[in-house]
Write a protein that holds these residues in place. Structure first.
Motif: not given
Length: 300
Positions: A213-215, A223-230, A268-274, A289-292
């Motif tokens: 889902d991301g980083i 690790n069930s306690n891992a948190k998604l960094i949005e 280089y000023g380019i945004e990235m989405i994982l 806005c239907d996905s994290r």
């Protein structure tokens, strides 16, 4: 095609979705509107590079997920119909090779692996051609190595070819030329290849689709306690606060290569989405806005 994907209210909007489930531990300044930030990145972008990883393109048995490819082509067509330009960086030559010549699946010799990619690349492009043909779109193939980006004359030719294809409504599909690559000229993973492509083409946003889902702060599978960094504002700070695991399954990359890609493009000023490519309508869901996922932002 545009009517196929209905608009979904964003968290914090007047829709019925609750923003409570999107609240994450506020260490990097995360809020309950990160999905809205991702939506804004896609909405504002005209030139988008999308990378699809091998794990996203593979079924559980290791064969090509052609249903996913057909659906993804429809999503690309939806964005193109909205005036956006798309370049696709597609892994999956080895997966396609296994689908075509199943008897080679267990062969580990480098010559067999390169030969398998040679066979698989043809099948991969055949399936992408069929998928985009259903959307009345043509595709063009570019197979590249690190040497192509480091050679000024060749990199200019690549850039000109990309601009010409996109301006004519053709979807370029890029992969590393695995059949001829060796250590000295090998990029090694399509995360960094997509970053180099985004920089060369002067893209607005790079989207990496993987099987996560991301980083996360740690591996969520162990690790069930891992948190998604949005949202990530600093790659350097991110590295200090997460546990980086290793690659898995069919992919040649991992979290490390995704962070490397983010570091390259944001400079280089380019945004990235994982984001997770296995989610339903993964690409258009980001716009709705239907996905994290994780947004690597750039400084204004």
């Amino acid at each position: 095609t545009g009517n196929q994907y209905s608009k979904t209210p964003c968290p914090g909007s007047n829709g019925n979705k609750s923003s409570h489930n999107n609240k994450i531990f506020n260490r990097w300044g995360w809020t309950d509107k990160m999905s809205l930030n991702i939506q804004q990145s896609i909405k504002n972008a005209r030139k988008i590079v999308v990378k699809i990883g091998s794990n996203t393109l593979a079924k559980e048995d290791g064969t090509q997920n052609t249903e996913f490819m057909a659906n993804f082509a429809a999503q690309c067509a939806s964005l193109i119909n909205q005036g956006k330009q798309i370049i696709l960086v597609s892994s999956g030559a080895q997966v396609a090779g296994v689908s075509t010549v199943n008897g080679w699946a267990r062969k580990k010799d480098v010559h067999y692996r390169q030969a398998l990619c040679s066979i698989g690349q043809v099948e991969l492009m055949h399936q992408w051609r069929k998928a985009f043909q259903n959307q009345n779109l043509h595709i063009g193939q570019l197979l590249l190595t690190k040497d192509d980006f480091e050679n000024e004359h060749r990199s200019l030719n690549i850039r000109n070819t990309l601009f010409t294809l996109v301006d004519e409504g053709v979807v370029p599909i890029i992969n590393e030329n695995d059949s001829v690559s060796f250590d000295e000229i090998k990029i090694g993973d399509n995360d960094n290849l997509s970053a180099l492509t985004a920089i060369l083409w002067s893209a607005d946003t790079l989207v990496l689709f993987s099987d996560i889902d991301g980083i996360y702060t740690d591996n969520p599978k162990t690790n069930s306690n891992a948190k998604l960094i949005e949202k990530v504002d600093s790659v350097e700070d991110l590295r200090k606060n997460i546990v980086i695991g290793e690659t898995n399954s069919f992919g040649t990359g991992g979290i490390e290569t995704k962070i490397q890609a983010a570091q390259k493009v944001t400079e280089y000023g380019i945004e990235m989405i994982l984001a997770n490519g296995s989610r339903q309508n993964a690409l258009t869901a980001l716009l709705e806005c239907d996905s994290r996922g994780t947004l690597f932002s750039v400084k204004n």
